[in-house]
Enzyme design. Structure first.
Site, PDB file in Angstrom:
ATOM      1  N   SER A 282      10.018  -3.432  -4.916  1.00 41.26           N
ATOM      2  CA  SER A 282      10.981  -2.698  -5.727  1.00 41.26           C
ATOM      3  C   SER A 282      12.278  -3.502  -5.857  1.00 41.26           C
ATOM      4  O   SER A 282      12.280  -4.589  -6.430  1.00 41.26           O
ATOM      5  CB  SER A 282      11.206  -1.308  -5.134  1.00 41.26           C
ATOM      6  OG  SER A 282      11.891  -0.473  -6.034  1.00 41.26           O
TER       7      SER A 282
ATOM      8  N   ASP B 269       3.208   3.044 -12.537  1.00 33.46           N
ATOM      9  CA  ASP B 269       4.481   3.141 -11.821  1.00 33.46           C
ATOM     10  C   ASP B 269       5.359   4.203 -12.478  1.00 33.46           C
ATOM     11  O   ASP B 269       5.661   4.135 -13.665  1.00 33.46           O
ATOM     12  CB  ASP B 269       5.183   1.784 -11.865  1.00 33.46           C
ATOM     13  CG  ASP B 269       6.361   1.693 -10.908  1.00 33.46           C
ATOM     14  OD1 ASP B 269       6.961   2.742 -10.605  1.00 33.46           O
ATOM     15  OD2 ASP B 269       6.685   0.583 -10.472  1.00 33.46           O
TER      16      ASP B 269
ATOM     17  N   HIS C  76       4.329   3.565  -7.883  1.00 33.23           N
ATOM     18  CA  HIS C  76       5.300   2.615  -7.334  1.00 33.23           C
ATOM     19  C   HIS C  76       4.871   2.093  -5.968  1.00 33.23           C
ATOM     20  O   HIS C  76       5.105   0.937  -5.624  1.00 33.23           O
ATOM     21  CB  HIS C  76       6.667   3.282  -7.252  1.00 33.23           C
ATOM     22  CG  HIS C  76       7.785   2.319  -7.019  1.00 33.23           C
ATOM     23  ND1 HIS C  76       8.054   1.271  -7.869  1.00 33.23           N
ATOM     24  CD2 HIS C  76       8.720   2.242  -6.031  1.00 33.23           C
ATOM     25  CE1 HIS C  76       9.098   0.588  -7.421  1.00 33.23           C
ATOM     26  NE2 HIS C  76       9.515   1.153  -6.305  1.00 33.23           N
TER      27      HIS C  76
END
Length: 707
Positions: free
Chosen positions: A546, A619, A653
């Protein structure tokens, strides 16, 4: 006597189950499917024998199908002078067919369901976005979505009716009908106008509590008070009463009783947080400030109040009987690492007594107070080589009674070495990280190792807070796919969580010097592991997930410290998140140079080290569109860089499927063996290892994780 859970079957059906605590046997309760979309599917009622649940209406037909011909153009419009900024959200509604799907899956029938599965419907099927039974079990708070929807913001900003029902579904009170809230400023302390943050008062029969902004929800407005806490008790016939007006933004209440409750307020720009003691039912008693501190300052964190469960299942402050004393559980952050503690706080005199603190060689976390009056404590104790076990303790210094004997999940790595290292970057900010060494490696005897550095930057308003230690060297070293510890099985050293603080004190914005500070932190970490004789300077990799992936690409673009990088589920072009990202409140138009300078996509021509890019195709995290990884890979490929792009099917994610996790491990291990472990010294012309050399090592890592 029972705990409840939902089970999603292979056909997608969500059903409610319970476990009998005495027999450890599970059985299905719900005869009908539950609605799993949106808010919670179920919740206990105070009698502990009944649930509120959202079930699929009997009137539901098949999923709506898209029309062959479009309904028409998709039209959106802005109004002159009305600002309606929105952060970069994913998975929003896009067309009328999406709206029909949304209504199809969100519409539910609220019902009462007992442990035998008997169902009594409450009201009519509707789009329930929130529901909660009152502590006395007589009323239900319900949030109902309605049109018009938006294609720009998530459904929690859609119009919503806030109602109170009785247990038959009859309307008792319309509290508010909130409009579409698509014009909330993007500042982190911004909130919607109108009532928000609804909850039942935990120590009362049926009192609804909420908050309303007094500054229009805009933190840039100069006002004396920001928020006002209001409440309305049953039978909900009068006007809402004002409980407190706050100078900062509301952060929640820990209810105790009529004389004592704790209220938190906060402000983003200066990281201030305050906690008040107040008497909910005694207006003449002025609230007193209990704590006034910086939310960034972990060393000064007083801990969190211990709560106890009432007979109705609500959570309130756990008072020592006959006193105004409560317990506090805290992380106990310190320069030598976290040392969790238990304190006793006298709210009357606002004095604190330390009852217990974790001691080396163990890391021990207070889990629950078993006996408030007698001071009996349940803790969770671990060490680097010992997996967590549950322990019973008598405060303040009774001998520990170990209650469990869980085995080591990966015994072949039980002998790894773990140590906290601390060092400084040139501007004087203290940095730290957790260093792991594979079993059997000896400093000063064995050659330096290839090393994997895994990090995640964080913004601070204070250099002193930025330099605080954020972990403990005594915690159990547990392998999982999300951390880089699997690399120890392949013979790598690992520096996990080296701090990468981005500091902007006073009115200085941290991100205006993001690249400079990030590069300095990374260089300081590299110099330290090389100085310790642990790492081979020519064989160090950088990686992150991330915002850590964003960091990775930036470090490869702006430094020559690393031989390769791994970037998972990141965002790389900040012009695609123009209304803010991470801790950046300014928009692209406020600070265009910062947005561009921070975007590794804009500097892709400078990324010379090999970069492995991984992303989940579904995601749903704001800002990290899969397109971000697609575009960065296309840039590197077009510029002749060395890159590999892996798109994981059906993953969000974070990665969940076993197939995805194992493949991700294989990709990372193969990449590191090819471009780091097998890499020649920078001054040498020696050929690097072939991809097949990494496959066997990758299999070892997967086997270690699996064990």
């Amino acid at each position: 006597r029972h705990c409840a859970f939902t089970l999603t079957g292979d056909d997608g059906a969500v059903t409610l189950w319970i476990v009998d605590a005495r027999t450890a046997r599970a059985r299905r309760v719900s005869p009908q499917r539950l609605v799993g979309a949106g808010t919670a599917s179920y919740g206990w009622l105070p009698d502990s024998r009944t649930f509120l649940a959202r079930i699929v209406p009997k009137t539901r037909k098949g999923e709506p199908t898209p029309t062959v011909a479009p309904d028409g153009p998709i039209i959106q419009e802005s109004t002159p002078g009305k600002k309606a900024p929105a952060r970069t959200y994913q998975d929003l509604l896009k067309n009328p067919h999406d709206e029909r799907l949304f209504e199809h899956y969100l519409t539910s029938q609220l019902c009462r369901m007992d442990l035998a599965g008997k169902i009594t419907n409450i009201g009519q099927p509707t789009m329930i976005a929130a529901f909660d039974g009152s502590p006395d079990g007589k009323y239900i708070f319900v949030g109902i979505l309605h049109r018009p929807y938006s294609y720009r913001v998530p459904y929690n900003r859609f119009p919503m009716r806030i109602e109170i029902w009785d247990m038959r579904g009859r309307l008792v009170k319309l509290v508010a009908d909130l409009p579409l809230r698509d014009d909330v400023p993007v500042d982190f302390a911004a909130v919607p106008t109108g009532p928000r943050s609804f909850e039942w008062r935990a120590d009362a029969d049926a009192t609804l509590v909420w908050v309303e902004a007094l500054d229009g929800g805009d933190p840039k407005r100069a006002v004396e008070f920001r928020d006002e806490v209001k409440w309305l008790p049953a039978p909900f016939t009068g006007k809402p009463r004002s409980l407190l007006k706050l100078k900062l933004r509301y952060g929640g209440i820990h209810w105790g009783d009529t004389e004592t409750a704790l209220l938190n307020e906060w402000w983003w720009s200066d990281r201030k947080t305050r906690t008040y003691v107040f008497a909910p039912d005694v207006a003449r008693i002025e609230p007193k400030i209990l704590w006034d501190r910086s939310s960034e300052d972990r060393y000064d964190d007083p801990g969190d109040p211990v709560l106890t469960t009432t007979s109705r299942g609500t959570y309130v402050l756990a008072f020592v009987p006959g006193t105004r004393q409560i317990y506090l559980f805290g992380d106990g952050a310190s320069p030598e690492g976290d040392r969790p503690f238990v304190d006793r706080l006298d709210l009357a005199g606002q004095t604190t007594e330390r009852l217990w603190r974790s001691e080396a060689p163990h890391y021990e976390t207070p889990w629950r107070v078993l006996d408030i009056a007698g001071g009996e404590l349940l803790t969770r104790r671990e060490s680097v080589a010992e997996p967590p076990q549950y322990v019973r303790r008598q405060l303040p210094d009774g001998p520990p009674q170990v209650l469990t004997r869980f085995p080591h999940p990966s015994p072949k790595l039980a002998a790894i070495e773990k140590r906290l290292i601390q060092y400084q970057r040139p501007d004087g900010v203290t940095l730290s990280g957790m260093l792991y060494l594979p079993p059997g490696w000896k400093a000063g005897v064995d050659a330096p190792l290839p090393l994997v550095m895994w990090a995640y930057p964080q913004e601070f308003k204070s250099s002193s807070s930025a330099g605080q230690v954020t972990d403990s060297p005594l915690r159990f070293a547990r392998l999982n796919w999300a951390t880089p510890l699997w690399a120890l099985a392949l013979g790598y050293a690992v520096l996990d969580g080296p701090t990468m603080p981005i500091v902007g004190e006073g009115k200085v914005e941290p991100n205006d010097s993001y690249i400079t500070q990030l590069s300095a932190s990374a260089r300081a970490a590299v110099e330290e592991v090389v100085r310790l004789g642990v790492a081979d300077r020519d064989r160090i990799a950088i990686g992150g997930h991330s915002y850590g992936a964003f960091m990775t690409a930036n470090l490869l673009a702006h430094t020559d410290l690393f031989r390769a990088g791994i970037a998972r589920s990141g965002a790389y072009n900040r012009t695609l998140t123009p209304f803010g990202f991470q801790s950046e409140e300014r928009t692209f138009w406020d600070a265009p140079r910062t947005y561009i300078d921070m975007s590794p996509y804009a500097h892709a021509d400078r990324i010379k080290a090999p970069l492995l890019i991984i992303h989940g195709e579904a995601d749903n995290n704001p800002g990290t569109f899969p397109m971000q990884s697609e575009r960065l890979f296309e840039a590197l490929k077009g510029l002749g860089g060395t890159a590999r792009f892996v798109m994981l099917p059906a993953e969000s994610h974070g990665y969940r499927a076993r197939e995805s996790v194992m493949h991700t491990l294989w990709e990372m291990a193969t990449w590191l063996d090819l471009h780091v472990k097998g890499a020649a010294a920078r001054s040498s012309e020696r050929t690097v290892a072939t991809a097949s050399d990494g496959v066997a090592s990758a299999a070892l890592a997967a086997a270690a994780l699996d064990s």
